[in-house]
Design a protein around this motif. Structure first.
Motif, PDB file in Angstrom:
ATOM      1  N   LYS A 322      -4.510  10.346  -7.227  1.00 61.37           N
ATOM      2  CA  LYS A 322      -4.428  10.632  -5.790  1.00 61.37           C
ATOM      3  C   LYS A 322      -5.286   9.678  -4.971  1.00 61.37           C
ATOM      4  O   LYS A 322      -4.976   9.372  -3.818  1.00 61.37           O
ATOM      5  CB  LYS A 322      -4.881  12.059  -5.494  1.00 61.37           C
ATOM      6  N   THR A 323      -6.387   9.211  -5.570  1.00 59.20           N
ATOM      7  CA  THR A 323      -7.280   8.302  -4.858  1.00 59.20           C
ATOM      8  C   THR A 323      -6.555   7.010  -4.515  1.00 59.20           C
ATOM      9  O   THR A 323      -6.672   6.488  -3.394  1.00 59.20           O
ATOM     10  CB  THR A 323      -8.529   8.020  -5.711  1.00 59.20           C
ATOM     11  N   GLY A 324      -5.792   6.487  -5.447  1.00 57.68           N
ATOM     12  CA  GLY A 324      -5.032   5.261  -5.192  1.00 57.68           C
ATOM     13  C   GLY A 324      -3.943   5.456  -4.150  1.00 57.68           C
ATOM     14  O   GLY A 324      -3.692   4.561  -3.331  1.00 57.68           O
ATOM     15  N   HIS A 352     -11.077  -0.880  -9.758  1.00 55.06           N
ATOM     16  CA  HIS A 352      -9.752  -0.244  -9.829  1.00 55.06           C
ATOM     17  C   HIS A 352      -9.003  -0.409  -8.505  1.00 55.06           C
ATOM     18  O   HIS A 352      -7.819  -0.790  -8.494  1.00 55.06           O
ATOM     19  CB  HIS A 352      -9.893   1.240 -10.160  1.00 55.06           C
ATOM     20  N   LEU A 353      -9.669  -0.146  -7.391  1.00 56.11           N
ATOM     21  CA  LEU A 353      -9.002  -0.217  -6.095  1.00 56.11           C
ATOM     22  C   LEU A 353      -8.727  -1.658  -5.672  1.00 56.11           C
ATOM     23  O   LEU A 353      -7.750  -1.924  -4.967  1.00 56.11           O
ATOM     24  CB  LEU A 353      -9.807   0.532  -5.044  1.00 56.11           C
ATOM     25  N   VAL A 354      -9.549  -2.598  -6.107  1.00 53.78           N
ATOM     26  CA  VAL A 354      -9.240  -4.015  -5.867  1.00 53.78           C
ATOM     27  C   VAL A 354      -7.936  -4.375  -6.561  1.00 53.78           C
ATOM     28  O   VAL A 354      -7.081  -5.072  -5.995  1.00 53.78           O
ATOM     29  CB  VAL A 354     -10.392  -4.911  -6.354  1.00 53.78           C
ATOM     30  N   GLN A 355      -7.752  -3.867  -7.775  1.00 52.63           N
ATOM     31  CA  GLN A 355      -6.502  -4.157  -8.488  1.00 52.63           C
ATOM     32  C   GLN A 355      -5.313  -3.448  -7.840  1.00 52.63           C
ATOM     33  O   GLN A 355      -4.199  -3.984  -7.831  1.00 52.63           O
ATOM     34  CB  GLN A 355      -6.632  -3.755  -9.960  1.00 52.63           C
ATOM     35  N   VAL A 356      -5.520  -2.257  -7.280  1.00 51.81           N
ATOM     36  CA  VAL A 356      -4.462  -1.610  -6.495  1.00 51.81           C
ATOM     37  C   VAL A 356      -4.015  -2.536  -5.372  1.00 51.81           C
ATOM     38  O   VAL A 356      -2.812  -2.712  -5.128  1.00 51.81           O
ATOM     39  CB  VAL A 356      -4.946  -0.256  -5.933  1.00 51.81           C
TER      40      VAL A 356
END
Length: 387
Positions: A322-324, A352-356
């Motif tokens: 859900k965070t992504g 993780h969010l940089v890769q998103v």
């Protein structure tokens, strides 16, 4: 002017990314005809409220409903108050009731398709009896149906904690199905999404659990519209399709293998009820338009490139996907800030969010690259990243 950003690498270095242009997919005039497709929508937290872990959920209603209107504008249905909306991870029953009521009214106003989750989360702790679980389910199913939505009977943590075997699951679900006023969707959510659901349907052996699940469906097919299967196991979903009565739809919840499951094998196919579709809605819409035109290759050419993004967003521990979803919503301008109820915006790391961000760009899903870059820079700055 081309949008660029310097992003950190996991090794501590940095590299510049030149963003691609958005894909420019066109919104459809009508919903898809060849498949039924729901996107499981997230909720937007009120940034002024105390949405700390354990506190009552307070939502930004304007932004939350705007997210749903955007999904309907792409021809997708909305799956409301599901695990994407943080059921059991910050969204309490009081907020859930209001969410279902408001979203169902919005759906009626714009002619959008909607289903909504019915669970047993108004109960606190582990109940004493199965009858309490039945009562909680019946209450929520009735509420969803009164609001004008199709009820999705979600897997119950309370039932999983109380049941001693398959017969307890059958007893509860059969009583609930006898009380429904309109056909429902059954939801089998795997323990990768919620560890509290381990051994659901009375067995940790998925073959044995499937037998119980199928027996229930075969006995009550007249009140079951379909089943949503979220096990991240494409082969098992294909086998399940062969076992179900022809009137019962399969809505894939497999966020790893959805293109091939929706496309089908020439005999059977899955419809969709996916958290991933909340992240890739424009691409999903464009792909389904190709499928409506009989162009399966075109469908796959559009949807396959979204899978790396979805697999990353739903990577273990999967329950924090859900965070992504919320992060992408913020990057694309659908909400004013990156905060979540229950403090869940801390559920994924900076790398993780940089890769998103990278994968969303690669899939053409950063709809306004300049806005996305500006917001990504703010996020990195707050996180203390200098690149």
């Amino acid at each position: 002017m081309t949008a660029r950003i310097t992003l950190p690498r996991p090794d501590g270095g940095a590299e510049e990314l030149t963003l691609r242009e958005p894909a420019g997919w066109q919104r459809p005039a009508t919903a898809p005809a060849s498949r039924i497709a729901y996107a499981a929508a997230h909720v937007v937290a009120d940034p002024h409220a105390d949405n700390a872990p354990g506190r009552p959920a307070r939502l930004d209603w304007d932004a939350t409903l705007s997210v749903r209107r955007n999904l309907w504008s792409w021809g997708l249905g909305v799956a409301e108050a599901m695990d994407t909306a943080q059921r059991g991870m910050g969204l309490d029953w009081a907020a859930t009731r209001e969410l279902i009521r408001r979203s169902a009214a919005e759906a009626a106003a714009c002619g959008g398709r909607i289903v909504a989750g019915a669970a047993t989360d108004q109960l606190t702790g582990v109940p004493d009896t199965l009858d309490e679980v039945v009562g909680a389910y019946v209450e929520q199913v009735a509420f969803v149906q009164e609001c004008g939505a199709t009820a999705v009977v979600m897997a119950s943590r309370q039932l999983a904690a109380l049941a001693t075997g398959p017969d307890d699951y059958l007893r509860v679900y059969e009583q609930v199905l006898r009380e429904t006023s309109t056909p429902v969707v059954l939801h089998w959510l795997g323990d990768m999404f919620d560890p509290a659901l381990a051994g659901y349907w009375g067995s940790s052996d998925l073959d044995e659990a499937t037998k119980t699940f199928v027996a229930l469906i075969q006995a009550h097919a007249d009140v079951i519209d379909g089943v949503k299967v979220s096990l991240l196991d494409a082969e098992r979903e294909v086998r399940l399709r062969e076992l179900l009565p022809p009137t019962v739809k399969v809505y894939t919840g497999d966020d790893y293998h959805y293109p091939e499951l929706i496309a089908g094998d020439g005999r059977r196919f899955s419809h969709a009820l996916l958290g991933a579709f909340a992240a890739v809605a424009p691409a999903a819409s464009a792909a389904l338009q190709r499928l409506d035109a009989g162009d399966t290759a075109g469908f796959r050419a559009i949807l396959d490139p979204t899978v790396p993004l979805s697999r990353h967003v739903f990577a273990p521990p999967t329950q924090y996907y859900k965070t992504g979803i919320a992060f992408l919503s913020w990057l694309n301008g659908f909400q004013p800030g990156f905060t979540m109820v229950g403090g869940l915006h801390s559920g994924r790391s900076v790398p993780h969010l940089v890769q998103v961000f990278r994968l969303a760009d690669a899939a053409g899903l950063l709809l306004d690259p300049d806005l996305a870059v500006a917001r990504m820079r703010r996020y990195l700055s707050v996180a203390g990243v200098t690149a």
